[in-house]
Design an enzyme around this catalytic site. Sequence first.
Site, PDB file in Angstrom:
ATOM      1  N   SER A  19       0.839  -1.193   0.000  1.00  0.00           N
ATOM      2  CA  SER A  19       0.000   0.000   0.000  1.00  0.00           C
ATOM      3  C   SER A  19       0.880   1.252   0.000  1.00  0.00           C
ATOM      4  O   SER A  19       2.010   1.240  -0.507  1.00  0.00           O
ATOM      5  CB  SER A  19      -0.935  -0.049   1.215  1.00  0.00           C
ATOM      6  OG  SER A  19      -1.880   0.984   1.160  1.00  0.00           O
ATOM      7  N   LYS A  75      -4.858   2.752  -3.515  1.00  0.00           N
ATOM      8  CA  LYS A  75      -4.274   2.157  -2.301  1.00  0.00           C
ATOM      9  C   LYS A  75      -5.311   2.083  -1.168  1.00  0.00           C
ATOM     10  O   LYS A  75      -5.307   1.139  -0.375  1.00  0.00           O
ATOM     11  CB  LYS A  75      -3.037   2.944  -1.860  1.00  0.00           C
ATOM     12  CG  LYS A  75      -1.867   2.921  -2.858  1.00  0.00           C
ATOM     13  CD  LYS A  75      -1.301   1.538  -3.108  1.00  0.00           C
ATOM     14  CE  LYS A  75       0.042   1.593  -3.839  1.00  0.00           C
ATOM     15  NZ  LYS A  75       0.580   0.279  -4.185  1.00  0.00           N
TER      16      LYS A  75
END
Length: 276
Positions: free
Chosen positions: A152, A170
């Site tokens: 992420s 993300k």
Amino acid sequence: MAAVDTTKVFKDNIFAGKVLLCSGGGSGICRGMTEAMVRHGAKAVIISRTYSKLEKAAQEMSAATGGEVFPVAADVRKPEQVENAVAKTIEKFGRIDYLINGAAGNFLAPFNNLSYNAFRTVIEIDLLGTFNLTKATLPHLKASKGSIINVSATLHYNGMIFQQHAGAAKAAIDALTKHWAVELGPHGIRVNGIAPGPIASTEGLSRLAGGLLEPETIPAQRVGEVDDIAQSTVFLFSQGASYITGVTLVVDGGHWLTNTSPAYPAAVLADIDSKL
Ligand code: HXC
Ligand code: NAP
């Protein structure tokens, strides 16, 4: 690439007999994550679009670790290519225990300069790519009671300017980490994320900050290294993390807590837009 060495902290062969599949593993952060896993005994398949880059990275990682790394070209946006990569992994190594979803695309883009296709492209690579590869790998992770790490970022924590495409992707990936942890937990599969801060000598940092960052603006007083992400990877895949699932571990030296996204005055934004 900067040196990765997790062997001072973790035992040598904790992943012996295990197999890692890693998207984006031919460069940058995910290459370091892969190298660390191989150094601890895992075999690995790395996938991305550029076969020549993967082949070179695989050879270099094998030479550095004495382990096996196998390159397969695949665009994570294309389900048939992803399924082929999973089939080749099974053909080569017979199982998949660990999955890293690391393939991503990014660039700085003010809203005015972010086309429909540009936004869609990043969502497709980061978010759909993560879904596609995980879906194709799932039967093998169920068989091995494996584990997933989704890579992420911290861009969406405070809405960083010029980053809505990557931030939205993300944020959705963080949601998948939780949904999958809940749904796949009873199958023995753990699902976690790692959100790196800015990491030195990577494509991401050079695209977003020209490769430069003032260490004194980060609580840890240094810029992150690929090795920092490698250490967290080995931990999250290890037995030491066997009760950890659904978590996105921020590995950023405290960067996002103190580096808030600036609100540029309208005149500055107008000036940026006028130059595009
Ligand atoms: C505005 C851009 C652009 C830019 C591309 N586009 N670059 N728009 N600013 N700098 C637009 C194009 O004009 C096009 O829209 C659309 O995006 C798709 O571009 P393509 O080149 O056709 O896409 P593709 O070949 O699929 O390449 C994907 C890519 C490329 C993301 C655009 O940069 C790439 O392959 N990146 C992979 C490597 C990478 O990005 N690594 C960094 C990851 S770091 P139009 O409308 O013209 O058709 C990261 C987080 C870092 O993810 C966080 C750090 C703190
Ligand atoms: P990188 O080296 O550019 O890694 C991205 C990888 O994704 C490349 O190997 C690229 O290879 C692959 N890729 C791109 N599009 C693909 C596609 N459609 N299909 C398959 N593979 C594709 O960048 P990085 O900076 O190390 O970033 C790695 C990860 O860390 C990313 O998830 C990024 O979002 C995250 N991250 C990075 C930072 C940072 O500071 N660098 C910070 C936070 C988060 P090909 O071009 O060969 O396809």
